[in-house]
Design a protein around this motif. Structure first.
Motif, PDB file in Angstrom:
ATOM      1  N   LEU A 156       0.823  -1.215   0.000  1.00  0.00           N
ATOM      2  CA  LEU A 156       0.000   0.000   0.000  1.00  0.00           C
ATOM      3  C   LEU A 156       0.855   1.262   0.000  1.00  0.00           C
ATOM      4  O   LEU A 156       0.499   2.255  -0.641  1.00  0.00           O
ATOM      5  CB  LEU A 156      -0.936   0.002   1.220  1.00  0.00           C
ATOM      6  CG  LEU A 156      -2.139  -0.934   1.146  1.00  0.00           C
ATOM      7  CD1 LEU A 156      -2.865  -0.967   2.486  1.00  0.00           C
ATOM      8  CD2 LEU A 156      -3.100  -0.497   0.032  1.00  0.00           C
ATOM      9  N   VAL A 157       1.982   1.219   0.720  1.00  0.00           N
ATOM     10  CA  VAL A 157       2.807   2.424   0.796  1.00  0.00           C
ATOM     11  C   VAL A 157       3.797   2.521  -0.365  1.00  0.00           C
ATOM     12  O   VAL A 157       4.649   3.411  -0.382  1.00  0.00           O
ATOM     13  CB  VAL A 157       3.553   2.512   2.146  1.00  0.00           C
ATOM     14  CG1 VAL A 157       2.573   2.740   3.277  1.00  0.00           C
ATOM     15  CG2 VAL A 157       4.396   1.270   2.407  1.00  0.00           C
ATOM     16  N   THR A 158       3.695   1.602  -1.350  1.00  0.00           N
ATOM     17  CA  THR A 158       4.496   1.724  -2.571  1.00  0.00           C
ATOM     18  C   THR A 158       3.696   2.362  -3.707  1.00  0.00           C
ATOM     19  O   THR A 158       4.265   2.624  -4.774  1.00  0.00           O
ATOM     20  CB  THR A 158       5.006   0.351  -3.051  1.00  0.00           C
ATOM     21  OG1 THR A 158       3.898  -0.444  -3.511  1.00  0.00           O
ATOM     22  CG2 THR A 158       5.747  -0.380  -1.945  1.00  0.00           C
ATOM     23  N   LEU A 159       2.411   2.618  -3.491  1.00  0.00           N
ATOM     24  CA  LEU A 159       1.568   3.120  -4.575  1.00  0.00           C
ATOM     25  C   LEU A 159       1.922   4.554  -4.964  1.00  0.00           C
ATOM     26  O   LEU A 159       1.943   4.895  -6.156  1.00  0.00           O
ATOM     27  CB  LEU A 159       0.085   3.027  -4.174  1.00  0.00           C
ATOM     28  CG  LEU A 159      -0.426   1.616  -3.874  1.00  0.00           C
ATOM     29  CD1 LEU A 159      -1.919   1.649  -3.587  1.00  0.00           C
ATOM     30  CD2 LEU A 159      -0.131   0.666  -5.038  1.00  0.00           C
ATOM     31  N   THR A 177       5.202 -12.210  -6.380  1.00  0.00           N
ATOM     32  CA  THR A 177       5.920 -11.240  -7.194  1.00  0.00           C
ATOM     33  C   THR A 177       4.970 -10.226  -7.813  1.00  0.00           C
ATOM     34  O   THR A 177       5.371  -9.105  -8.141  1.00  0.00           O
ATOM     35  CB  THR A 177       6.721 -11.968  -8.297  1.00  0.00           C
ATOM     36  OG1 THR A 177       7.574 -12.938  -7.679  1.00  0.00           O
ATOM     37  CG2 THR A 177       7.591 -11.004  -9.087  1.00  0.00           C
ATOM     38  N   THR A 178       3.703 -10.601  -7.963  1.00  0.00           N
ATOM     39  CA  THR A 178       2.742  -9.662  -8.551  1.00  0.00           C
ATOM     40  C   THR A 178       2.422  -8.510  -7.598  1.00  0.00           C
ATOM     41  O   THR A 178       1.810  -7.536  -8.026  1.00  0.00           O
ATOM     42  CB  THR A 178       1.437 -10.371  -8.952  1.00  0.00           C
ATOM     43  OG1 THR A 178       0.812 -10.936  -7.787  1.00  0.00           O
ATOM     44  CG2 THR A 178       1.696 -11.454  -9.963  1.00  0.00           C
ATOM     45  N   PHE A 179       2.816  -8.617  -6.340  1.00  0.00           N
ATOM     46  CA  PHE A 179       2.733  -7.439  -5.477  1.00  0.00           C
ATOM     47  C   PHE A 179       3.584  -6.325  -6.089  1.00  0.00           C
ATOM     48  O   PHE A 179       3.217  -5.147  -6.052  1.00  0.00           O
ATOM     49  CB  PHE A 179       3.243  -7.758  -4.069  1.00  0.00           C
ATOM     50  CG  PHE A 179       2.196  -8.314  -3.151  1.00  0.00           C
ATOM     51  CD1 PHE A 179       1.270  -7.471  -2.555  1.00  0.00           C
ATOM     52  CD2 PHE A 179       2.134  -9.669  -2.861  1.00  0.00           C
ATOM     53  CE1 PHE A 179       0.306  -7.973  -1.690  1.00  0.00           C
ATOM     54  CE2 PHE A 179       1.176 -10.177  -2.002  1.00  0.00           C
ATOM     55  CZ  PHE A 179       0.251  -9.330  -1.420  1.00  0.00           C
ATOM     56  N   LEU A 221       4.429   7.180   6.322  1.00  0.00           N
ATOM     57  CA  LEU A 221       3.623   5.961   6.436  1.00  0.00           C
ATOM     58  C   LEU A 221       4.469   4.714   6.192  1.00  0.00           C
ATOM     59  O   LEU A 221       4.278   3.685   6.845  1.00  0.00           O
ATOM     60  CB  LEU A 221       2.465   6.012   5.436  1.00  0.00           C
ATOM     61  CG  LEU A 221       1.351   7.016   5.728  1.00  0.00           C
ATOM     62  CD1 LEU A 221       0.341   7.049   4.586  1.00  0.00           C
ATOM     63  CD2 LEU A 221       0.649   6.674   7.042  1.00  0.00           C
ATOM     64  N   PHE A 222       5.416   4.800   5.245  1.00  0.00           N
ATOM     65  CA  PHE A 222       6.292   3.661   4.979  1.00  0.00           C
ATOM     66  C   PHE A 222       7.123   3.309   6.215  1.00  0.00           C
ATOM     67  O   PHE A 222       7.256   2.135   6.577  1.00  0.00           O
ATOM     68  CB  PHE A 222       7.218   3.956   3.801  1.00  0.00           C
ATOM     69  CG  PHE A 222       8.328   2.953   3.656  1.00  0.00           C
ATOM     70  CD1 PHE A 222       8.085   1.702   3.114  1.00  0.00           C
ATOM     71  CD2 PHE A 222       9.615   3.237   4.123  1.00  0.00           C
ATOM     72  CE1 PHE A 222       9.097   0.759   3.017  1.00  0.00           C
ATOM     73  CE2 PHE A 222      10.631   2.311   4.027  1.00  0.00           C
ATOM     74  CZ  PHE A 222      10.374   1.061   3.470  1.00  0.00           C
TER      75      PHE A 222
END
Length: 587
Positions: free
Chosen positions: A332-335, A488-490, A548-549
């Motif tokens: 979520l925090v990579t978006l 990996t699809t994350f 947040l990360f």
């Protein structure tokens, strides 16, 4: 006859299902056949993505917001379809056969796209400099080809990298050491393909023809597939040890909810777990209990199911579900970082078209070619990271990777925040020059060199060495054993959602800021809008996301599992969870 010690210890087999010989299969000699495909596939993808916004605006005559939205939607689809491809690979066909079918779809899509940009009947007509908009059939054919590529990428992208990682035996210390560098050099080949696309293909598209610019990577893709299949005899294939790993994951939260009224035992050893002999016999890995997401442990309460047909989940299954939920929080925090990355092929390119692009008196740099500096900075940074930074930090920290996976991500995200700050500062300067010279026309060139954009491109390239490679390795490494393609699809889906999010933000900002008689922040005329405000907005949300990360990373617990090697000897992978005081992360 080969001795037992000649076979791989992780249970991998050859294409016929026979145990794989350690000396004749796998390792870098197998990966050599794979990296060529990755380089050509990335060349094809970036050959399209890096200049697609220009094709849509100059050839199909779409407006800026529509073209940016369409580029983001397509790029998002390319990175989202791997979820389906990974599920099919993990649950049904395996990585090799899923890749095989999908690569053929990919090539068909590339062929159709080459026809779409080559045939006159597939492009709008122009009379005396006035061009018609593309017809419905022309648009349909073009986007049909684009989305065929997205479907093909869905089966190739999550499986080719994990298939490459499968060529190294985790149980062999020497091979495990080689695997530690695999993702760095895998991404290096990917960056090399992207460099050829942004330097060569973009120039060919704008100066020699779009058909040739798309035809070259199509032929290259076919050649790389031929080379890939030459390596078939030496590939190692992992055998799925669970019929439906995704079903096991879904079962855990449902079982925990069903047992929600039951009391958890104080001692985790009282939870349901199979005997060690089961893991020795089956070759599966036993995952240790971790003190997070305790509610899910109710799925493993022995008293929770008295029906023989519905036995409780094991601790290993519960811990697998915990891993997925933990990775979802990091995902979520990579978006927002993925949204920043989406600017490279959209607004950065349009921004570059307004600047002075001359190099000498005759040569003019294609705006999309500046993306090559992202790739160049990656290509220079990867060897430095792998050969200098990692050994130096390994000596300091004792960590085989030098720093933890989440520390790597954190450094990358910080550099990315600096990059968008640089983009904002450069855009403020561009707007100042526009006002000083009373520039208003959409095609007027701002007397400011395009090379002012270099810092934001170079910084994003360096950041990617930390966060893109780090994310790919993190999601592969932390996934449950039978869900590594799906895990990996994350990585891929994060990039996809980031593109969709950027499309949503661009559309929303345009609608809100362009109401009434007000100027939109993102208009067709970038010389008469406020792109600096949009970059400032991205800087604010990136900074907030960084906080947040750090919060999410401080709560993440890494996977710890037991694997069984020769003669039933157990080896712990992951080690004991300890606090890393440098960033407050757990290792």
């Amino acid at each position: 006859m080969e001795g037992k010690e000649d076979y791989t210890q992780d249970g991998t087999v050859d294409l016929r299902g026979r145990p794989a010989l350690a000396s004749k299969t796998g390792k870098w000699k197998a990966c050599a056949f794979l990296v060529g495909y990755e380089a050509f596939e990335r060349m094809a993808f970036y050959g399209i993505a890096s200049n697609l916004v220009n094709y849509l605006t100059t050839q199909l005559h779409e407006d800026t917001v529509t073209s940016v939205r369409n580029v983001n939607n397509w790029s998002g689809s390319v990175w989202m379809t791997p979820i389906l491809g990974a599920y099919i690979a993990d649950s049904y066909l395996g990585r090799f056969w899923t890749f095989t079918v999908s690569s053929l779809i990919y090539v068909v899509g590339m062929t159709l796209l080459t026809l779409a940009v080559s045939l006159k009947s597939m492009k709008p007509t122009c009379i005396d400099g006035i061009c018609n908009k593309a017809s419905t059939s022309q648009i349909t054919f073009f986007y049909l080809a684009l989305y065929a590529i997205a479907i093909g990428a869905g089966g190739t992208k999550p499986n080719i990298s994990t298939f490459g990682a499968d060529q190294f035996d985790d149980f062999d210390p020497s091979e495990k050491k080689l695997k530690a560098s695999f993702f760095n050099w895998w991404m290096f080949s990917s960056f090399l393909g992207a460099l050829i696309a942004t330097l060569g293909l973009v120039y060919i598209q704008e100066n020699l023809g779009w058909g040739l610019g798309y035809g070259i990577p199509t032929v290259g893709l076919l050649l790389s597939l031929f080379i890939f299949y030459l390596g078939t005899p030496i590939y190692r294939h992992k055998v799925s040890k669970t019929r439906s790993p995704a079903r096991d994951f879904i079962r855990v939260p449902f079982s925990a909810f069903r047992n929600r009224k039951l009391q958890l035992p104080n001692d985790p050893l009282e939870l349901h777990e199979l005997e060690l002999q089961y893991y020795i016999t089956s070759g599966k890995r036993q995952v240790y209990h971790t003190p997070v997401l305790r509610f899910l442990e109710k799925a493993a309460i022995k008293e929770g199911s008295t029906v023989a047909s519905r036995p409780p989940c094991t601790v290993t299954q519960v811990e697998g579900a915990k891993l997925v939920f933990g990775m979802a929080l990091i995902w979520l925090v990579t978006l927002i970082p993925s949204t920043i990355w989406a600017q490279i092929n959209t607004l950065f390119v349009k921004q570059g078209t307004t600047l002075d692009r001359h190099l000498g008196s005759a040569f003019q740099i294609p705006a999309a070619s500046l993306g090559s500096f992202v790739t160049l900075s990656m290509l220079l940074s990867v060897p430095m990271y792998d050969r200098f930074f990692v050994p130096f930090m390994r000596h300091r920290t004792g960590n085989p990777r030098g720093i933890t996976l989440l520390q790597r991500l954190g450094i990358g995200f910080i550099i990315q925040v600096i990059a968008i700050a640089a983009a904002y500062a450069v855009e403020v300067r561009r707007m100042h020059i526009i006002r000083a010279h009373n520039i208003a026309g959409p095609k007027e060139v701002v007397p400011m060199s395009i090379f002012w954009l270099l810092p934001q491109y170079i910084l994003l390239g360096i950041a990617d060495v930390f966060n893109a490679i780090g994310l790919l390795e993190f999601f592969y490494d932390q996934s449950p054993e039978d869900m590594q393609s799906l895990g990996t699809t994350f990585f891929t889906s994060g990039i996809g959602v980031g593109n969709f999010l950027n499309s949503f933000l661009v559309t929303l900002v345009d609608k809100i800021t362009g109401r009434g008689e007000r100027k939109s922040w993102i208009g067709d005329n970038l010389n008469d809008c406020h792109l600096d405000y949009y970059y400032g907005f991205l800087l604010v949300i990136s900074t907030l996301n960084m906080g947040l990360f750090l919060w999410a990373a401080s709560r993440y617990v890494y996977k710890r599992e037991t694997i069984v090697v020769k003669e039933g000897i157990c080896v712990e992978i992951g080690g004991k969870a300890e606090k890393d005081t440098s960033l407050g992360l757990q290792v």
